[in-house]
Design a protein around this motif. Structure first.
Motif, PDB file in Angstrom:
ATOM      1  N   ARG A   1      -9.452  -1.167   7.514  1.00 23.32           N
ATOM      2  CA  ARG A   1      -8.719  -0.180   8.302  1.00 23.32           C
ATOM      3  C   ARG A   1      -8.764  -0.569   9.774  1.00 23.32           C
TER       4      ARG A   1
ATOM      5  N   THR B   1      -0.918   1.317   5.405  1.00 24.97           N
ATOM      6  CA  THR B   1      -0.461   2.689   5.245  1.00 24.97           C
ATOM      7  C   THR B   1      -1.280   3.575   6.178  1.00 24.97           C
ATOM      8  N   GLN B   2      -0.609   4.466   6.874  1.00 28.76           N
ATOM      9  CA  GLN B   2      -1.278   5.292   7.887  1.00 28.76           C
ATOM     10  C   GLN B   2      -1.987   6.481   7.240  1.00 28.76           C
ATOM     11  N   VAL B   3      -3.221   6.667   7.635  1.00 25.26           N
ATOM     12  CA  VAL B   3      -3.990   7.850   7.247  1.00 25.26           C
ATOM     13  C   VAL B   3      -4.381   8.575   8.528  1.00 25.26           C
ATOM     14  N   THR B   4      -4.004   9.828   8.619  1.00 23.82           N
ATOM     15  CA  THR B   4      -4.337  10.635   9.780  1.00 23.82           C
ATOM     16  C   THR B   4      -5.066  11.888   9.312  1.00 23.82           C
TER      17      THR B   4
ATOM     18  N   VAL C   1      -4.848   2.865  10.202  1.00 21.68           N
ATOM     19  CA  VAL C   1      -3.971   2.214   9.234  1.00 21.68           C
ATOM     20  C   VAL C   1      -4.862   1.491   8.242  1.00 21.68           C
ATOM     21  N   TYR C   2      -4.624   1.719   6.965  1.00 16.97           N
ATOM     22  CA  TYR C   2      -5.446   1.126   5.911  1.00 16.97           C
ATOM     23  C   TYR C   2      -4.680  -0.019   5.250  1.00 16.97           C
TER      24      TYR C   2
ATOM     25  N   GLU D   1       0.829  -1.199   0.000  1.00 19.87           N
ATOM     26  CA  GLU D   1       0.000   0.000   0.000  1.00 19.87           C
ATOM     27  C   GLU D   1       0.866   1.252   0.000  1.00 19.87           C
TER      28      GLU D   1
ATOM     29  N   THR E   1      -9.282   8.254  10.593  1.00 16.44           N
ATOM     30  CA  THR E   1      -7.890   8.023  10.976  1.00 16.44           C
ATOM     31  C   THR E   1      -7.677   6.564  11.341  1.00 16.44           C
TER      32      THR E   1
ATOM     33  N   LEU F   1      -5.412   6.135  -1.981  1.00 13.07           N
ATOM     34  CA  LEU F   1      -4.519   5.037  -1.629  1.00 13.07           C
ATOM     35  C   LEU F   1      -4.349   4.104  -2.815  1.00 13.07           C
TER      36      LEU F   1
ATOM     37  N   GLY G   1      -0.842   7.007   1.895  1.00 12.60           N
ATOM     38  CA  GLY G   1      -1.322   7.543   3.156  1.00 12.60           C
ATOM     39  C   GLY G   1      -0.614   8.835   3.531  1.00 12.60           C
TER      40      GLY G   1
END
Length: 125
Positions: free
Chosen positions: A38, A119-122, A93-94, A6, A91, A20, A9
């Motif tokens: 997620r 992959t981190q999404v914040t 991790v995806y 991935e 928010t 993504l 993010g």
């Protein structure tokens, strides 16, 4: 060897968009339904969206319906998740995952046999 990677993010503001991507090194990629999940801190991993092997059918979790769009490019072995109107509740991790189950339990973590590293999404308010 199966590999899902991935990317895309990051840190965004509420209302922003992110896309993504998931690059799949998997034999017969176009025979797998592909999903996005997620996991937020302190919570269980949850289903986000799934797309059929052909790309003709998609399903979404209620919290993301109308905001997220899953797509795939079988010629490039890629899966995408377009995320619009992001809010802090997104928010997490995806993870990208390949469906290996026998039925149609698209939202079941246990029916996905291959996973990426996430992959981190914040999303900041």
């Amino acid at each position: 060897q199966v590999q899902l990677v991935e990317s895309g993010g990051g840190l965004v503001q509420a209302g922003d968009s992110l896309r993504l991507s998931c690059a799949a090194s998997i034999r017969s990629f176009n025979s797998f339904a592909m999903g996005w999940f997620r996991q937020a801190i302190g919570k269980e991993r949850e289903f986000v969206a799934v797309i059929s092997w052909s790309g003709d059918t998609t399903y979404y979790a209620d919290p993301v319906k109308g905001r997220f769009t899953i797509s795939r490019d079988n010629g490039k072995n890629m899966v995408y998740l377009q995320m619009n109107s992001l809010n802090p509740e997104d928010t997490a991790v995806y993870y990208c995952a390949a469906y290996t189950g026998a039925g149609s339990h698209w939202n079941s973590v246990g029916d996905y046999g291959y996973w990426g590293q996430g992959t981190q999404v914040t999303v900041a308010s």
